[in-house]
Enzyme design. Structure first.
Site, PDB file in Angstrom:
ATOM      1  N   LYS A   1      -6.303  -7.279   2.967  1.00 63.43           N
ATOM      2  CA  LYS A   1      -5.893  -5.863   2.980  1.00 63.43           C
ATOM      3  C   LYS A   1      -5.706  -5.456   1.632  1.00 63.43           C
ATOM      4  O   LYS A   1      -5.135  -6.422   0.887  1.00 63.43           O
ATOM      5  CB  LYS A   1      -4.757  -5.797   3.991  1.00 63.43           C
ATOM      6  CG  LYS A   1      -4.281  -4.434   4.256  1.00 63.43           C
ATOM      7  CD  LYS A   1      -5.513  -3.498   5.299  1.00 63.43           C
ATOM      8  CE  LYS A   1      -4.566  -2.128   5.371  1.00 63.43           C
ATOM      9  NZ  LYS A   1      -5.996  -1.143   5.522  1.00 63.43           N
TER      10      LYS A   1
ATOM     11  N   CYS B   1      -9.675   4.540  -0.575  1.00 63.91           N
ATOM     12  CA  CYS B   1      -8.914   4.805   0.668  1.00 63.91           C
ATOM     13  C   CYS B   1      -9.021   6.168   1.230  1.00 63.91           C
ATOM     14  O   CYS B   1      -8.437   7.137   0.301  1.00 63.91           O
ATOM     15  CB  CYS B   1      -7.540   4.168   0.658  1.00 63.91           C
ATOM     16  SG  CYS B   1      -6.457   4.578   2.271  1.00 63.91           S
TER      17      CYS B   1
HETATM   18  O1  RRO Z   1      -5.326   1.369   5.273  1.00 64.85           O
HETATM   19  C1  RRO Z   1      -6.212   2.339   5.528  1.00 64.85           C
HETATM   20  O2  RRO Z   1      -5.969   3.302   5.954  1.00 64.85           O
HETATM   21  C2  RRO Z   1      -7.574   2.128   4.794  1.00 64.85           C
HETATM   22  C3  RRO Z   1      -7.902   1.811   3.677  1.00 64.85           C
HETATM   23 BR1  RRO Z   1      -6.683   1.241   2.668  1.00 64.85          BR
HETATM   24  C4  RRO Z   1      -9.313   1.795   3.276  1.00 64.85           C
HETATM   25  O3  RRO Z   1      -9.636   1.581   2.049  1.00 64.85           O
HETATM   26  N1  RRO Z   1     -10.018   2.141   4.112  1.00 64.85           N
HETATM   27  C5  RRO Z   1      -9.870   2.716   5.497  1.00 64.85           C
HETATM   28  O4  RRO Z   1     -10.493   3.053   6.276  1.00 64.85           O
HETATM   29  N2  RRO Z   1      -8.586   2.648   5.807  1.00 64.85           N
END
Ligand code: RRO
Length: 273
Positions: free
Chosen positions: A4, A89
C-alpha cells in the site's frame, strides 16, 4: 508484491464504506490508509526475513518532490527491489488537489529529485485520468524512471444508494477497478509502451490468463493483479499462470517471450515522433 502506498505519517484513511461492488468491478475510496513509512518498512523487512521470494515494490506517496525524496531516502534502508512513486491517487483531491501525474513537468521533477537520493529502480505509477498520458509518460522517462506502472484506478466514479438517496461511499466518489477498466488499461499500456519506450507494469482489470496475455500483447513486461483476488481468491495467481500456460501449449510457444506483441496501428506514432 506492491505495498500500500506509504506516507511520512500513519493515515487512518476515509471512514467507511470505502469500497463498493457493482456489475463492472469495484469503486474504492480508501483514502491512502497506511501505517506510515517507518512501520511500513518494518513490515517489508519482516516479510523479507521470513524467506519470502517475491520481489517487493515499496509504494510511496507524497505531495511534493522533496516529500518523495525524503521517503525514498528512508526506503533505501529497507530491502526494496523497486520503489513505486504513486503520482496518481484519485481519492485525496480535497487534501492534495489534482494528482501530480496530471503534469509532465511535475512528474519529471519528482523523478529527478528521487533519482538523486537512491539507486533502487524507480517505477512511476501514472493516472489514466489525464488528457495526454503519452506526454506524462515521457516526462517520467525524462526524469529518470526505470519503468512505468499503468493504470491507477479510473474516474473517480459515483454509485448511489437508491433507498437512502445518497452516495454508497462515505467519501462520495471513488476510483474504478476490475473488469470494466481493462479495455482502457490495455489501450493506455499499448500507447505508453511506444511513447515512453520504458518497461511497463500493466494492471487494470486482469482477472484471467487471457486478460494477462492481452496485457502482454499490449506491451507490458510485468502484469499486476489486484481486484481479481476478490473474485478468485489468493489462488488467482496460480489460475492465471495455468491459463496462460494452456494458451502457450495450444499455440506451440515455449516461453511467454515468444508470444508476439500486438503491432501498432498504421501510422501510429512511436517514441518522441
Ligand atoms: O488509498 C486509496 O484511496 C487509493 C490509492 Br492511494 C490509489 O493509488 N488508488 C486507489 O484507487 N485508491
Amino acid at each position: 508484491m506492491t505495498t500500500k502506498s506509504l506516507t511520512s505519517e500513519p493515515r487512518k484513511g476515509h471512514p467507511g464504506p470505502v469500497v463498493a461492488e457493482f456489475e463492472g468491478g469495484f469503486l474504492n475510496s480508501m483514502g491512502l490508509c497506511n501505517p506510515g513509512i517507518d512501520a511500513g518498512l518494518e513490515e517489508v523487512r519482516r516479510y523479507k526475513e521470513s524467506g519470502a521470494e517475491a520481489a517487493v515494490m515499496i509504494s510511496l506517496f507524497a505531495d511534493s518532490a522533496e516529500g518523495f525524496a525524503d521517503l525514498a531516502r528512508k526506503a533505501a534502508q529497507a530491502p526494496a527491489d523497486f520503489l513505486e512513486l504513486n503520482l496518481s491517487c484519485p481519492n485525496v483531491r480535497d487534501e492534495y488537489g489534482a494528482p501530480l501525474a496530471a503534469s509532465p513537468g511535475t512528474v519529471a521533477a519528482i523523478l529527478r529529485a528521487v533519482k538523486a537520493v537512491t539507486d533502487t529502480p524507480l517505477i512511476a505509477k501514472l493516472s489514466p485520468n489525464v488528457t495526454d498520458l503519452d506526454s506524462v509518460a515521457r516526462g517520467a522517462r525524462d526524469g529518470g524512471a526505470d519503468a512505468l506502472c499503468l493504470i491507477n484506478t479510473l474516474g473517480p466514479g459515483l454509485l448511489i444508494d437508491i433507498e437512502a438517496i445518497r452516495p454508497v461511499l462515505y467519501n462520495r466518489t471513488g476510483g474504478l477497478s476490475g473488469p470494466c477498466v481493462k479495455p482502457i488499461a490495455l489501450r493506455l499500456v499499448h500507447a505508453a509502451a511506444r511513447s515512453a519506450g520504458l518497461p511497463l507494469i500493466g494492471t487494470g482489470g486482469i482477472t484471467t490468463g487471457n486478460d494477462a496475455l492481452e496485457m502482454w500483447m499490449a506491451g507490458a513486461s510485468l502484469i499486476g493483479v489486484g481486484t481479481a483476488i476478490y473474485y478468485r481468491g489468493e489462488e488467482v495467481f496460480t489460475h492465471i499462470l495455468d491459463e496462460m500456460t494452456a494458451y502457450l501449449e495450444r499455440k506451440g510457444y515455449k516461453t511467454l517471450e515468444e508470444v508476439p506483441r500486438m503491432a501498432p496501428a498504421a501510422g501510429e506514432k512511436g517514441e518522441d515522433e
